[in-house]
Write an enzyme that holds these catalytic residues in place. Structure first.
Site, PDB file in Angstrom:
ATOM      1  N   MET A  30       0.842  -1.199   0.000  1.00 42.06           N
ATOM      2  CA  MET A  30       0.000   0.000   0.000  1.00 42.06           C
ATOM      3  C   MET A  30       0.877   1.249   0.000  1.00 42.06           C
ATOM      4  O   MET A  30       0.422   2.339   0.362  1.00 42.06           O
ATOM      5  CB  MET A  30      -0.933  -0.004   1.206  1.00 42.06           C
ATOM      6  CG  MET A  30      -1.893  -1.190   1.151  1.00 42.06           C
ATOM      7  SD  MET A  30      -3.408  -0.921   2.067  1.00 42.06           S
ATOM      8  CE  MET A  30      -2.778  -0.767   3.705  1.00 42.06           C
ATOM      9  N   GLY A  31       2.146   1.092  -0.387  1.00 39.96           N
ATOM     10  CA  GLY A  31       3.023   2.255  -0.497  1.00 39.96           C
ATOM     11  C   GLY A  31       3.538   2.749   0.832  1.00 39.96           C
ATOM     12  O   GLY A  31       3.519   2.020   1.829  1.00 39.96           O
ATOM     13  N   HIS A  37       9.190  -3.317   3.299  1.00 43.58           N
ATOM     14  CA  HIS A  37       8.727  -3.554   1.925  1.00 43.58           C
ATOM     15  C   HIS A  37       9.914  -3.897   1.013  1.00 43.58           C
ATOM     16  O   HIS A  37       9.820  -4.776   0.169  1.00 43.58           O
ATOM     17  CB  HIS A  37       8.048  -2.294   1.363  1.00 43.58           C
ATOM     18  CG  HIS A  37       6.823  -1.853   2.098  1.00 43.58           C
ATOM     19  ND1 HIS A  37       6.776  -0.689   2.829  1.00 43.58           N
ATOM     20  CD2 HIS A  37       5.594  -2.418   2.211  1.00 43.58           C
ATOM     21  CE1 HIS A  37       5.560  -0.545   3.340  1.00 43.58           C
ATOM     22  NE2 HIS A  37       4.824  -1.579   2.994  1.00 43.58           N
TER      23      HIS A  37
END
Ligand code: AMP
Length: 280
Positions: A30-31, A37
């Site tokens: 989701m950025g 990440h």
């Protein structure tokens, strides 16, 4: 690195990679990217020739409008970070691209029973939103591999269950939790914490690691571990959403910790909800 906004452009771009017989890995996010990440991308690159990272704040998995509105977003920084770590294709669609306005009730996917307790009961509808968007991404990208972090442990189990029951020909790769030096699990939501609260947030992992040691030293009662963790977190000023000791893959409650268990917690610090987990 290509930045792609539409499903048709992504399918077109992936054709070339497939024609070269490249193995494709998907890293859904989701950025507001952080090292957690990026570690998923590094792991993906060990398995695949082409890494697709999706950056999409999926509205259907938010049961709280305020949470959706305040969720951190920074596509420009995400693009730089993704490029630096060797992502091949960033897929960053608008909401309308993934959920074009349709009349009537649109189709969605229902998560299996791994989604019943924990975040599933505290955030009604959350996992149906997750499996719906992940299944869309699987259908769009058609990857050989998809990488998910153990940070969202229940999500990982829910996705594995979906892949099994829906016969997706995709290998799910689990990535370990990346933590700050303080032990705090990296999360996009950490950005929302004040400096004071961020300092306090490391007590979550310290408490989980202490529980891990207690089990190593012979404690085998799930109830005892649960109550130790709850009282430490309460004393430190957290509002507890849940503290649970669960079977590590089926995610049902257990009484005795033998042959592996997962300790999972969700707490609030102010309005920010943080989750973490460890293997016992
Ligand atoms: P999110 O953007 O929060 O939806 O997370 C996207 C993916 O990154 C999920 O598979 C998460 O489990 C994973 N992830 C988030 N934080 C971490 C972390 N600290 N360590 C490992 N994986 C993470």
């Amino acid at each position: 690195m290509q930045i792609i906004k539409t499903i048709s452009d992504l399918r077109q771009a992936l054709k070339a990679h497939r024609q070269n017989s490249e193995r494709i890995a998907l890293v859904p996010t989701m950025g507001a990217l952080h090292e957690g990440h990026l570690s998923l991308v590094r792991l993906a690159k060990k398995h695949a020739d082409c890494v697709v990272m999706s950056v999409f704040v999926n509205p259907t998995q938010f049961n709280d409008k305020k949470d959706l509105a305040t969720y951190p977003r920074d596509l420009e920084a995400d693009i730089k970070n993704a490029e630096a770590v060797g992502v091949d294709l960033v897929f960053a669609p608008e909401v309308n691209e993934m959920y074009p306005q349709q009349s009537g009730i649109s189709t969605s996917v229902q998560a299996g029973d791994c989604a019943e307790g924990l975040c599933g009961s505290k955030r009604p509808g959350h996992f149906n939103g997750v499996v719906t968007v992940v299944s869309m991404l699987f259908n769009i990208v058609n990857p050989d591999y998809a990488v998910f972090g153990e940070k969202d442990y229940q999500q990982l189990m829910v996705i594995r269950q979906m892949v099994d029951t829906m016969h997706y020909p995709i290998e799910i790769i689990a990535a370990p939790i990346i933590r700050e030096e303080s032990g705090l699990a990296l999360s996009s939501r950490n950005q929302l914490l004040s400096t004071e609260d961020k300092k306090r947030a490391c007590i979550i992992s310290k408490t989980l690691f202490a529980a891990q040691s207690a089990v190593k030293n012979g404690e085998s009662s799930a109830a005892a571990i649960k109550s130790q963790v709850e009282s430490k977190l309460k004393d430190a000023g957290f509002i507890i959403d849940y503290v649970e000791v669960m079977h590590p893959t089926k995610l049902h409650s257990i009484e005795k910790i033998e042959g592996g268990a997962q300790l999972l917690v969700a707490v609030f610090l102010g309005e920010v909800r943080l989750i973490d987990n460890v293997r016992l």
